[in-house]
Scaffold this active site. Sequence first.
Site, PDB file in Angstrom:
ATOM      1  N   HIS A  82      18.141  -8.895  54.011  1.00 37.70           N
ATOM      2  CA  HIS A  82      18.562  -9.712  54.047  1.00 37.70           C
ATOM      3  C   HIS A  82      19.518 -10.542  54.664  1.00 37.70           C
ATOM      4  CE1 HIS A  82      20.199 -13.546  51.353  1.00 37.70           C
ATOM      5  NE2 HIS A  82      20.867 -13.222  51.404  1.00 37.70           N
ATOM      6  N   ASP A 111      15.945 -32.066  80.395  1.00 39.77           N
ATOM      7  CA  ASP A 111      15.669 -30.635  79.097  1.00 39.77           C
ATOM      8  C   ASP A 111      16.969 -29.579  79.437  1.00 39.77           C
ATOM      9  OD1 ASP A 111      13.829 -28.728  78.616  1.00 39.77           O
ATOM     10  OD2 ASP A 111      12.155 -29.377  79.074  1.00 39.77           O
ATOM     11  N   TRP A 147      24.665  -5.146  56.385  1.00 37.35           N
ATOM     12  CA  TRP A 147      23.954  -5.494  57.473  1.00 37.35           C
ATOM     13  C   TRP A 147      25.237  -5.164  58.584  1.00 37.35           C
ATOM     14  CZ3 TRP A 147      26.618  -9.634  60.501  1.00 37.35           C
ATOM     15  CH2 TRP A 147      27.911  -9.270  60.340  1.00 37.35           C
ATOM     16  N   SER A 174      18.224 -12.998  73.228  1.00 33.66           N
ATOM     17  CA  SER A 174      17.651 -14.334  72.627  1.00 33.66           C
ATOM     18  C   SER A 174      18.552 -15.069  72.676  1.00 33.66           C
ATOM     19  CB  SER A 174      16.954 -13.717  71.359  1.00 33.66           C
ATOM     20  OG  SER A 174      16.287 -14.967  71.420  1.00 33.66           O
ATOM     21  N   SER A 175      20.182 -14.198  72.074  1.00 33.77           N
ATOM     22  CA  SER A 175      21.057 -15.032  71.641  1.00 33.77           C
ATOM     23  C   SER A 175      22.040 -15.459  73.372  1.00 33.77           C
ATOM     24  CB  SER A 175      21.670 -14.589  71.037  1.00 33.77           C
ATOM     25  OG  SER A 175      21.919 -14.810  69.789  1.00 33.77           O
ATOM     26  N   HIS A 258      33.803 -10.875  62.998  1.00 35.92           N
ATOM     27  CA  HIS A 258      33.965 -12.128  62.525  1.00 35.92           C
ATOM     28  C   HIS A 258      33.947 -12.998  63.768  1.00 35.92           C
ATOM     29  CE1 HIS A 258      36.614 -13.956  59.720  1.00 35.92           C
ATOM     30  NE2 HIS A 258      37.431 -14.339  60.975  1.00 35.92           N
ATOM     31  N   GLU A 260      31.474 -14.086  65.098  1.00 29.46           N
ATOM     32  CA  GLU A 260      30.279 -14.157  64.350  1.00 29.46           C
ATOM     33  C   GLU A 260      30.264 -15.087  62.790  1.00 29.46           C
ATOM     34  OE1 GLU A 260      27.154 -14.054  65.641  1.00 29.46           O
ATOM     35  OE2 GLU A 260      25.888 -14.169  64.367  1.00 29.46           O
ATOM     36  N   TYR A 262      31.826 -17.363  63.378  1.00 29.36           N
ATOM     37  CA  TYR A 262      31.757 -19.249  63.736  1.00 29.36           C
ATOM     38  C   TYR A 262      31.136 -19.173  64.091  1.00 29.36           C
ATOM     39  CZ  TYR A 262      36.777 -18.433  61.487  1.00 29.36           C
ATOM     40  OH  TYR A 262      37.692 -17.822  60.419  1.00 29.36           O
ATOM     41  N   SER A 273      29.984 -33.628  61.918  1.00 31.75           N
ATOM     42  CA  SER A 273      30.750 -34.389  62.823  1.00 31.75           C
ATOM     43  C   SER A 273      30.297 -35.968  62.874  1.00 31.75           C
ATOM     44  CB  SER A 273      31.488 -34.264  63.951  1.00 31.75           C
ATOM     45  OG  SER A 273      32.686 -32.967  63.430  1.00 31.75           O
ATOM     46  N   HIS A 307      40.707  -7.790  59.653  1.00 34.17           N
ATOM     47  CA  HIS A 307      41.136  -7.791  58.416  1.00 34.17           C
ATOM     48  C   HIS A 307      39.807  -7.657  57.556  1.00 34.17           C
ATOM     49  CE1 HIS A 307      39.585 -12.186  59.222  1.00 34.17           C
ATOM     50  NE2 HIS A 307      38.614 -11.504  58.650  1.00 34.17           N
ATOM     51  N   HIS A 308      38.427  -7.490  58.136  1.00 27.71           N
ATOM     52  CA  HIS A 308      37.772  -6.810  57.035  1.00 27.71           C
ATOM     53  C   HIS A 308      38.412  -5.685  56.561  1.00 27.71           C
ATOM     54  CE1 HIS A 308      35.694 -10.645  57.713  1.00 27.71           C
ATOM     55  NE2 HIS A 308      35.674 -10.479  59.091  1.00 27.71           N
ATOM     56  N   THR A 333      41.173 -25.932  60.941  1.00 29.95           N
ATOM     57  CA  THR A 333      40.009 -26.082  60.540  1.00 29.95           C
ATOM     58  C   THR A 333      40.845 -27.269  58.887  1.00 29.95           C
ATOM     59  OG1 THR A 333      39.001 -23.650  59.809  1.00 29.95           O
ATOM     60  CG2 THR A 333      38.228 -25.134  58.237  1.00 29.95           C
ATOM     61  N   LYS A 336      39.978 -29.967  60.534  1.00 25.10           N
ATOM     62  CA  LYS A 336      38.817 -30.752  60.325  1.00 25.10           C
ATOM     63  C   LYS A 336      38.432 -31.657  59.444  1.00 25.10           C
ATOM     64  CE  LYS A 336      36.217 -28.037  64.382  1.00 25.10           C
ATOM     65  NZ  LYS A 336      35.475 -29.580  64.769  1.00 25.10           N
ATOM     66  N   ARG A 455      30.000  -4.540  45.370  1.00 28.36           N
ATOM     67  CA  ARG A 455      28.543  -5.007  46.187  1.00 28.36           C
ATOM     68  C   ARG A 455      27.953  -4.200  46.078  1.00 28.36           C
ATOM     69  NH1 ARG A 455      30.896  -6.935  52.183  1.00 28.36           N
ATOM     70  NH2 ARG A 455      28.167  -7.335  51.800  1.00 28.36           N
TER      71      ARG A 455
END
Lengths: 531, 36
Positions: A82, A111, A147, A174-175, A258, A260, A262, A273, A307-308, A333, A336, A455
């Site tokens: 998932h 293009d 994951w 691809s990314s 991390h 990722e 963002y 925006s 921090h993870h 943040t 924003k 979890r």
Amino acid sequence: MSSVTVDHIPASEGHVEHERPTGWRRWVFATNHKDIGTMYLLFSFFMLLEGGVLALLVRTELFSPGLQFFQPELFNQFTTMHGLIMIFGAIMPAFVGFANWMIPLQIGASDMAFARMNNLSFWLLPVGATLFTVSFFVPGGANAAGWTMYAPLSLQMGPGMDFAIFGVHILGASSIMGAINIIVTVLNMRAPGMTMMKMPLFCWTWLITAYLLLAIMPVLAAAVTMLLTDRHFGTTFFNAAAGGDPVLYQHVFWFFGHPEVYVMILPAFGIISAVVPAFSRKPLFGYASMVYATAAIAILSFLVWAHHMFTTGMPVTAQLYFMYATMLIAIPTGVKIFNWVATMWRGSLTFETPMLFAIAFIFVFTIGGFTGLIIAVAPIDIAVHDTYYIIAHFHYVMVAGSLFGMYAGAYYWIPKWTGRMYNERLGKWHFWNSIISFNVTFFPMHFLGLAGMPRRYADYAVQFTDFNVIASIGAFWFGFSQLIFLYLAVKAWRGHGQPAAAQSWEGAQGLEWTIPSPAPWHTFETPPVVK
Amino acid sequence: MTPEQRRKNRRTAIILVIFVIALVAWTFWRARNGIG
């Protein structure tokens, strides 16, 4: 963005329409940014449904304590896949789809810079997704290590892990190609007069996201390659028994992981925006500060990865550094959030579906941001680490942030993509069902986490039953609510609904609204001159 | 797109690809040397 005026040039001037391929060739050999954008969006919605079905299987098992339907091994495959499918198959490709469609239109380019590479970037996606999906059917089943694919568990699993590693490689490639395409397009292909500080914020946020992708996807590729060589070729990067270090994997992974987060939220900031000023009928408040805040978030995202990992036994000084550095992210943040609210202040507001999703984004994403601040505090994080509090936190960021941001963008630009207005009443049904069911699903998880429910377990203690029942009911409600969007989008795509004007929304600003709806096959072959 | 535009795009892309390759190499090099 300063107001942009254009010496208008007919969108398809000089183009011979019969060059447009038809049938399957149009899609398989697609080089047109709009077709490739459409394929990205369709693919990602399909993956959203696949990841969603896995989530509903998880919630089915968790509806009541004890084991009802699935063994723990299969349950862990569901939760793992998932996550992988939603991140690499749904959210990231969806934003690349938005970028493909909108960046050339917003900067006045004909293009993307590399049209054939764009085609390859897309067609790698089904290959990676197929590897993820078929891994359920190999001996031992799919990747069940989460994951994050932490070593040493990921070193011990069956061939399903190899499928996941190759899938991540392919989707990562691809990314990277997509990011290079976006950077080159934005830097080199802007229309005359479209300076960087005149670009719509969506282009800015994507430019910064593309740089983030380039800086993190190679690190992930290296990390999973090391897993692969540890598994099959005798290396010992992460094997403690042979002198390796499993915690090293966590450092390398979160150096990717991390930022990722963002990657999955900055493009949504760009969409919000665009939507908030359009339905407030005011220019975006603090355009320049929005650009700098986005860049600040991107830079800070590289400085907070551990921090993870507060529970891995790092020194207190390191905990303090990562705690305070993480809290710093709240500042840009907050800039924003403030700017979006200030844009709405004394605006002439209307509440069409894109605006509803945008306002919901601001409210609910902020809740996710606040819980992020709470778990940035090391002693608290150690208490709630790997509990449902974490699940609640990141779903408030990823669903209410990324997904609601995408829905705001989709409703906003559907008239430009399809030439038809969607059914506003059904759009509002979709919105209200989504926002309520989302909160029914994920809000109780905060309580479950604080009460200590871990979890990645198929079973739980009976005292957690009530909140799990509520969460499971909410999850099914949320899942089926998304079919309203599918129905709406397919209807608009098939040409039903009111024809959309070039300027589909009264307050919308930008080059994309100067061309007809639907956007012609070729646009801006002669670049517009922006004043 | 003009030939000059294509050349400019290609040059920018090559710089980015070199950065990507260097980053993969750097990650392996760092991992070989451990965390410290």
